[in-house]
Enzyme design. Structure first.
Site, PDB file in Angstrom:
ATOM      1  N   GLU A 103      11.332 -27.179 -66.107  1.00  0.00           N
ATOM      2  CA  GLU A 103      11.763 -26.205 -67.112  1.00  0.00           C
ATOM      3  C   GLU A 103      13.274 -26.062 -67.111  1.00  0.00           C
ATOM      4  O   GLU A 103      13.892 -26.032 -66.051  1.00  0.00           O
ATOM      5  CB  GLU A 103      11.229 -24.816 -66.760  1.00  0.00           C
ATOM      6  CG  GLU A 103       9.765 -24.645 -66.981  1.00  0.00           C
ATOM      7  CD  GLU A 103       9.354 -23.205 -66.710  1.00  0.00           C
ATOM      8  OE1 GLU A 103       8.165 -22.940 -66.761  1.00  0.00           O
ATOM      9  OE2 GLU A 103      10.236 -22.369 -66.436  1.00  0.00           O
ATOM     10  N   CYS A 116      20.267 -23.154 -67.418  1.00  0.00           N
ATOM     11  CA  CYS A 116      19.563 -22.848 -66.175  1.00  0.00           C
ATOM     12  C   CYS A 116      18.600 -24.009 -65.936  1.00  0.00           C
ATOM     13  O   CYS A 116      17.712 -24.267 -66.746  1.00  0.00           O
ATOM     14  CB  CYS A 116      18.812 -21.525 -66.373  1.00  0.00           C
ATOM     15  SG  CYS A 116      17.820 -21.050 -64.973  1.00  0.00           S
ATOM     16  N   CYS A 123       7.646 -24.711 -56.238  1.00  0.00           N
ATOM     17  CA  CYS A 123       8.459 -24.280 -55.096  1.00  0.00           C
ATOM     18  C   CYS A 123       7.508 -23.906 -53.975  1.00  0.00           C
ATOM     19  O   CYS A 123       6.455 -23.314 -54.212  1.00  0.00           O
ATOM     20  CB  CYS A 123       9.322 -23.080 -55.467  1.00  0.00           C
ATOM     21  SG  CYS A 123      10.374 -22.522 -54.101  1.00  0.00           S
ATOM     22  N   CYS A 127       7.918 -16.641 -52.975  1.00  0.00           N
ATOM     23  CA  CYS A 127       8.372 -15.251 -53.157  1.00  0.00           C
ATOM     24  C   CYS A 127       7.353 -14.523 -54.039  1.00  0.00           C
ATOM     25  O   CYS A 127       6.849 -15.092 -55.018  1.00  0.00           O
ATOM     26  CB  CYS A 127       9.754 -15.218 -53.797  1.00  0.00           C
ATOM     27  SG  CYS A 127      10.970 -16.127 -52.827  1.00  0.00           S
ATOM     28  N   CYS A 130       7.651 -14.255 -58.041  1.00  0.00           N
ATOM     29  CA  CYS A 130       8.148 -15.424 -58.772  1.00  0.00           C
ATOM     30  C   CYS A 130       6.996 -16.311 -59.237  1.00  0.00           C
ATOM     31  O   CYS A 130       6.151 -16.722 -58.439  1.00  0.00           O
ATOM     32  CB  CYS A 130       9.085 -16.220 -57.868  1.00  0.00           C
ATOM     33  SG  CYS A 130       9.569 -17.804 -58.562  1.00  0.00           S
ATOM     34  N   HIS A 233      17.457  -9.624 -52.730  1.00  0.00           N
ATOM     35  CA  HIS A 233      16.283  -8.818 -53.120  1.00  0.00           C
ATOM     36  C   HIS A 233      15.934  -7.679 -52.172  1.00  0.00           C
ATOM     37  O   HIS A 233      15.185  -6.777 -52.552  1.00  0.00           O
ATOM     38  CB  HIS A 233      15.016  -9.667 -53.304  1.00  0.00           C
ATOM     39  CG  HIS A 233      15.200 -10.861 -54.162  1.00  0.00           C
ATOM     40  ND1 HIS A 233      15.748 -10.794 -55.422  1.00  0.00           N
ATOM     41  CD2 HIS A 233      14.933 -12.175 -53.940  1.00  0.00           C
ATOM     42  CE1 HIS A 233      15.800 -12.022 -55.939  1.00  0.00           C
ATOM     43  NE2 HIS A 233      15.319 -12.863 -55.060  1.00  0.00           N
ATOM     44  N   CYS A 350      11.833 -18.051 -64.255  1.00  0.00           N
ATOM     45  CA  CYS A 350      11.489 -19.411 -63.866  1.00  0.00           C
ATOM     46  C   CYS A 350       9.994 -19.560 -63.630  1.00  0.00           C
ATOM     47  O   CYS A 350       9.347 -18.693 -63.082  1.00  0.00           O
ATOM     48  CB  CYS A 350      12.287 -19.842 -62.640  1.00  0.00           C
ATOM     49  SG  CYS A 350      12.035 -18.856 -61.179  1.00  0.00           S
TER      50      CYS A 350
HETATM   51  N1  SAH Z   1      14.976 -20.740 -55.493  1.00  0.00           N
HETATM   52  C1  SAH Z   1      16.245 -20.279 -55.875  1.00  0.00           C
HETATM   53  C2  SAH Z   1      16.632 -20.603 -57.292  1.00  0.00           C
HETATM   54  C3  SAH Z   1      15.556 -20.478 -58.322  1.00  0.00           C
HETATM   55  S1  SAH Z   1      14.958 -18.840 -58.620  1.00  0.00           S
HETATM   56  C4  SAH Z   1      16.361 -18.789 -55.605  1.00  0.00           C
HETATM   57  O1  SAH Z   1      15.343 -18.161 -55.351  1.00  0.00           O
HETATM   58  O2  SAH Z   1      17.484 -18.298 -55.650  1.00  0.00           O
HETATM   59  C5  SAH Z   1      16.323 -18.192 -59.532  1.00  0.00           C
HETATM   60  C6  SAH Z   1      16.371 -16.698 -59.591  1.00  0.00           C
HETATM   61  O3  SAH Z   1      15.277 -16.194 -60.371  1.00  0.00           O
HETATM   62  C7  SAH Z   1      16.281 -16.052 -58.222  1.00  0.00           C
HETATM   63  O4  SAH Z   1      17.319 -15.128 -58.053  1.00  0.00           O
HETATM   64  C8  SAH Z   1      14.927 -15.392 -58.280  1.00  0.00           C
HETATM   65  O5  SAH Z   1      14.873 -14.285 -57.463  1.00  0.00           O
HETATM   66  C9  SAH Z   1      14.784 -15.035 -59.736  1.00  0.00           C
HETATM   67  N2  SAH Z   1      13.413 -14.726 -60.125  1.00  0.00           N
HETATM   68  C10 SAH Z   1      12.298 -15.318 -59.689  1.00  0.00           C
HETATM   69  N3  SAH Z   1      11.206 -14.745 -60.256  1.00  0.00           N
HETATM   70  C11 SAH Z   1      11.662 -13.781 -61.078  1.00  0.00           C
HETATM   71  C12 SAH Z   1      11.035 -12.847 -61.941  1.00  0.00           C
HETATM   72  N4  SAH Z   1       9.710 -12.809 -62.080  1.00  0.00           N
HETATM   73  N5  SAH Z   1      11.821 -12.002 -62.634  1.00  0.00           N
HETATM   74  C13 SAH Z   1      13.172 -12.044 -62.516  1.00  0.00           C
HETATM   75  N6  SAH Z   1      13.820 -12.901 -61.715  1.00  0.00           N
HETATM   76  C14 SAH Z   1      13.080 -13.772 -60.993  1.00  0.00           C
HETATM   77 FE1  SF4 Z   2      11.107 -20.468 -54.872  1.00  0.00          FE
HETATM   78 FE2  SF4 Z   2      10.829 -18.623 -56.753  1.00  0.00          FE
HETATM   79 FE3  SF4 Z   2      11.420 -17.879 -54.257  1.00  0.00          FE
HETATM   80 FE4  SF4 Z   2      13.288 -19.132 -55.754  1.00  0.00          FE
HETATM   81  S1  SF4 Z   2      12.376 -17.103 -56.161  1.00  0.00           S
HETATM   82  S2  SF4 Z   2      12.727 -19.553 -53.612  1.00  0.00           S
HETATM   83  S3  SF4 Z   2      11.971 -20.515 -56.939  1.00  0.00           S
HETATM   84  S4  SF4 Z   2       9.510 -18.874 -54.930  1.00  0.00           S
END
Ligand code: SAH
Ligand code: SF4
Length: 359
Positions: A103, A116, A123, A127, A130, A233, A350
């Site tokens: 994406e 982006c 991944c 988290c 996410c 976070h 994402c």
């Molecule tokens: N893995 C890396 C980069 C990809 S995620 C990281 O975690 O930094 C990029 C950003 O999107 C991160 O800051 C993550 O916390 C945020 N993100 C993930 N899921 C999200 C969601 N549901 N709503 C808003 N931000 C989100």
């Molecule tokens: Fe992976 Fe999503 Fe956590 Fe970034 S926020 S490290 S993409 S699980």
């Protein structure tokens, strides 16, 4: 009678091989696919790929027609596109021949165009909030698959354009699917190609990590002045380990130390990303714990309301809670921005488009 693809030397005979996918070839080795062509062809081809990208090989107007039709350009197909914000946000879901989903989101502004991009299909880090993490890990993306996302966006801006937006990328953020620093070598090579071959300034590139400490340290030793964003976070280990499982391996203090090293070596301030989760990490207690970390790092804090995802119980913080959190951080001497949630109506966080597309 089947003809063998193998030549006596064990190499695949060129006339029987599948077309070369140009973006999967190291730009320094493009000459290898232009064996019988004069040298300047390699420069012409490299220019089309990395300086003035086009969507079709056919449009590489100064190359001989037979040559154009002998290549494949993209390592993926566009499967799905969503458009929002008055056509200034575009989200693409690409699919590779082996089924991996990639994406990218292009966000246009009056003086900026930010891409982006994804660094992995899925991944592994899980988290809680996410969508990508909930899907699990599919595979690493190749350097060429990462760079092709940049080339696609450049081709789009140049040839199609967005209303009132520059005709080229001004910023690239590794904030799509995947953890870039868990795919270090390929991400490193993609940075090299973007910066040294495409000529995009390292200062306009941001790598976002959830806290892969060895990766942060390696990136600090690379020659490029790229920006680092750390997705924090939570500002204590107990809460952070619940939201970000990787925190059990690299706890907050180690992440902070690596970020401090990055700042010292590069002279570039890191930013701290904070996805605002209702009643979870939007409390004034968390703001109070975050402030000293941000002050020590002289970091900028970006707050972003969570984008709801179907598989998560977490909800976005309400606007007033985000405002209070930001106000408290400011009182405590921290630079903070409330980020806009671009493309909320197109599942722009994402991994979300992939959820919608069913995998
Ligand atoms: N893995 C890396 C980069 C990809 S995620 C990281 O975690 O930094 C990029 C950003 O999107 C991160 O800051 C993550 O916390 C945020 N993100 C993930 N899921 C999200 C969601 N549901 N709503 C808003 N931000 C989100
Ligand atoms: Fe992976 Fe999503 Fe956590 Fe970034 S926020 S490290 S993409 S699980």
């Amino acid at each position: 009678m089947f003809r063998s693809l193998e030549s006596p030397t064990g190499l695949i005979r060129p006339e029987l091989s599948i077309p070369e996918v140009l973006y999967l070839i190291d730009p320094d080795h493009l000459g290898d696919v232009l064996l019988d062509e004069p040298r300047f062809r390699t420069d012409q081809l490299r220019h089309w790929l990395y300086r003035t990208p086009v969507f079709e090989c056919e449009d590489m107007s100064n190359l001989p027609t037979e040559l154009r039709s002998s290549f494949e350009l993209w390592p993926f197909e566009l499967e799905f596109e969503q458009i929002a914000d008055g056509e200034t946000t575009r989200k693409w879901l690409f699919r590779t021949p082996d089924g991996a989903a990639i994406e990218s989101v292009l966000m246009g502004y009056p003086s900026r165009a930010t891409l982006c991009l994804s660094s992995q299909a899925g991944c592994a880090l899980g988290c809680t909030f996410c969508a990508t993490g909930q899907f699990g890990f599919d595979r690493h993306l190749e350097a060429g698959e990462i760079v092709a996302q940049v080339a696609w966006a450049q081709a789009f801006l140049r040839l199609h354009g967005m209303p009132g937006v520059p005709d080229h990328l001004t910023n690239i953020v590794y904030m799509g699917m995947g953890e870039p620093l868990a795919n270090y070598e390929r991400v490193r090579e993609s940075l090299r190609r973007v910066i040294e071959v495409m000529g995009i300034s390292a200062r306009s590139v941001t790598v976002s990590t959830v806290g892969v400490v060895p990766g942060i340290r390696r990136l600090a030793d690379e020659p490029w002045q790229v920006n680092l964003a750390v997705s924090l976070h939570a500002a204590d280990d107990e809460l952070r380990s619940k939201l970000v499982p990787l925190n059990r391996r690299y706890p907050l203090a180690e992440v902070e130390a690596a970020a401090a090293e990055y700042f010292e070596k590069k002279g570039r301030r890191v930013s701290l990303e904070w996805t605002m989760l209702d009643g979870v990490n939007d409390t004034l207690d968390q703001a109070g714990k975050l402030a000293p970390i941000a002050r020590r790092l002289r970091a900028h804090v970006n707050l972003i309301a969570m984008n709801p995802t179907p598989l998560s119980d977490d909800r976005p913080s309400a606007r007033p809670a985000i405002q209070h959190f930001a106000d408290r951080l400011r009182e405590l001497g921290v630079n903070v921005t409330i980020r806009d949630t671009r493309g909320r109506d197109i599942d722009a966080a994402c991994g979300q488009l992939r959820v919608r597309a069913g995998g």
